[in-house]
Design an enzyme around this catalytic site. Sequence first.
Site, short mmCIF file in Angstrom:
data_model
loop_
_atom_site.label_atom_id
_atom_site.label_comp_id
_atom_site.label_asym_id
_atom_site.label_seq_id
_atom_site.Cartn_x
_atom_site.Cartn_y
_atom_site.Cartn_z
CE LYS A 20 -2.03 2.81 2.69
NZ LYS A 20 -1.89 4.03 1.86
N GLY B 265 6.85 5.02 8.30
CA GLY B 265 5.98 6.18 8.45
C GLY B 265 6.12 6.77 9.83
CB SER B 266 3.95 9.04 11.70
OG SER B 266 2.75 8.31 11.66
CB THR B 267 6.55 7.41 16.16
OG1 THR B 267 7.91 7.46 15.69
CG2 THR B 267 6.53 6.65 17.48
CD GLU B 268 -0.51 10.14 15.22
OE1 GLU B 268 0.25 10.90 14.60
OE2 GLU B 268 -1.73 10.30 15.28
CB VAL B 269 0.68 5.53 11.50
CG1 VAL B 269 0.14 4.38 10.66
CG2 VAL B 269 -0.21 6.75 11.34
N GLY B 270 2.79 3.82 13.34
CA GLY B 270 3.54 2.59 13.58
C GLY B 270 3.04 1.88 14.82
CD GLU C 20 12.91 4.28 8.55
OE1 GLU C 20 12.74 5.22 9.36
OE2 GLU C 20 13.00 4.44 7.33
CB CYS D 299 12.61 9.09 8.78
SG CYS D 299 13.57 8.04 7.69
CD GLU E 201 9.91 12.67 12.00
OE1 GLU E 201 8.87 12.06 12.30
OE2 GLU E 201 10.85 12.16 11.36
P1 ADP Z 1 3.37 10.36 7.25
O1 ADP Z 1 3.22 11.05 8.57
O2 ADP Z 1 4.77 10.18 6.79
O3 ADP Z 1 2.38 10.75 6.20
P2 ADP Z 1 1.85 8.12 8.10
O4 ADP Z 1 2.40 7.33 9.19
O5 ADP Z 1 0.66 8.97 8.34
O6 ADP Z 1 3.08 8.90 7.55
O7 ADP Z 1 1.52 7.22 6.85
C1 ADP Z 1 2.41 6.29 6.30
C2 ADP Z 1 1.63 5.19 5.63
O8 ADP Z 1 0.78 4.57 6.60
C3 ADP Z 1 0.70 5.67 4.52
O9 ADP Z 1 0.69 4.70 3.49
C4 ADP Z 1 -0.65 5.74 5.21
O10 ADP Z 1 -1.73 5.60 4.32
C5 ADP Z 1 -0.55 4.54 6.13
N1 ADP Z 1 -1.47 4.58 7.28
C6 ADP Z 1 -1.96 5.67 7.93
N2 ADP Z 1 -2.80 5.30 8.92
C7 ADP Z 1 -2.85 3.94 8.90
C8 ADP Z 1 -3.53 2.96 9.67
N3 ADP Z 1 -4.35 3.29 10.65
N4 ADP Z 1 -3.33 1.65 9.38
C9 ADP Z 1 -2.50 1.29 8.38
N5 ADP Z 1 -1.83 2.16 7.61
C10 ADP Z 1 -1.99 3.47 7.86
#
Ligand code: ADP
Length: 488
Positions: free
Chosen positions: A180, A233-238, A256, A290, A386
Amino acid sequence: MVKVDIKYTKLFINNEWVDSVSKKTFPTINPQDETVITQVAEGDKADVDLAVAAAKKAFHRYSEWRLMDASHRGRLLYKLADLMERDAKYLSELETLDCGKPVKQAEAEIIWAANIVRFYAGKADKITGNTIPADGEVLTYTLKEPVGVCGLILPWNYPIPLLTFKISPALAAGCTVVVKPAEQTPLTALAMAALVKEAGVPPGVLNIVNGYGPTAGAAIAKHPDVDKISFTGSTEVGRLIMNVAAAENLKRVTLELGGKSPLVVFNDADVEKAAALAHRAAFANGGQCCVAGTRTYVQSGIYDKFVAKAAEIAKKRTVGNPYTDVQQGPQIDLDMFNKVMGYIDAGKKAGARCVAGGNRQGKLGYYVEPTVFADVKDDMKIAREEIFGPVQSILKFDTFEEVVNRANDTNYGLGAGVITKDISTALAFVKQVRAGTIWVNTYEHVAAQTPFGGFKESGIGREMGEDGILPYLESKTVTIDLPKKPLL
Ligand code: ADP
């Protein structure tokens, strides 16, 4: 504006281009002028189900992919790397259109990414286990087997390289994948999928489902037939993904995530060179990196001279149309633009001294002036969070002990840098700072051969290099009864 031919906008499942089940589409926006580039098929749970089913079928033990010689998997990846180089101009123009990075930089990234593919192409038939002198009357050895169906969730800042960070070791290991891409940059992963197909990779091995995070992304993280998630991606979503992935079926997870990396400049550094390096560390990819070295700690003896030089370099940084010869294009989207401007505002309000930039650039597109803050204090938001934009924070320090403590005083641990002529200082710094990569007198050098990833909340696991294939492998221990004495 360069005219770029957009060949693919559908989902890629089973080596076919398909509409989403709902027939919904979403727009991808040009960050240069805020216009819609095109509509892209919007995947959701139903599409993820189809893609995972295709990947699962391609992973069946008698599938073409599983029966293929490992060396042949390697050859397909070598072919993919060659195709990327053949199409580097087109891929880079498309990448620039979707994410706004300077086209020359995009082209260099594609060559870099092709080399990552080649590194893992070479590894495909060199994945070996061990023979083990186990206690008892047995013969024991280990097999390294592909982990299964992998869900690969990508961010928008380095779309093609980060795709190759993940698909190269996954395919070399014999896994199948559902990717994705980020919703901001859905286009180049589709162009890459066409090359994967052209290289001869069988149907179902690589599938691309564009769509939003909380829908398509979350469906991948949750899917019971996905064995492993690799997320950048972000720590929050990770953190969110880790919870969902573990709760559902204890998926293997590598992450990461973010960073707030310190770059420390000691008094013995050449100020001009150090300021130039610190500039690159903070502003590479418009700060949308990052591992950006955004906390620049400078020792008091050279502090004033360094600040003046850093401001001078930032003011000269060229920002504008990424199809021209500039160093920086627009930020990725309106959200990030607003977020970055918000941090700049917070820096000013907190009393940091803005010595360069500090404003939006122009009126159209998400352009931000390269911004340098001096006299930043550790507790200011701009020193702790960040920013992911072209903002450098310069902080003053006096002693080695002090700066190591301050460098480590963060929940992140992705990268760190030190600039000094004294090898003892450099090596002590390397030993005492907690980060996944430490650069000495250089910064952001990340090659196919070098493991990359974070300590602390910057992630779990490593990508690239020898370590980068391990998350795509399971270890199977085989123990066979074997009496030590002769049978007769
Ligand atoms: P950034 O802050 O760099 O945009 P995100 O962490 O928001 O990074 O997003 C990175 C990836 O994670 C994107 O492909 C985004 O669509 C995906 N993403 C965001 N939220 C979710 C979630 N709840 N579950 C799975 N993937 C997500």
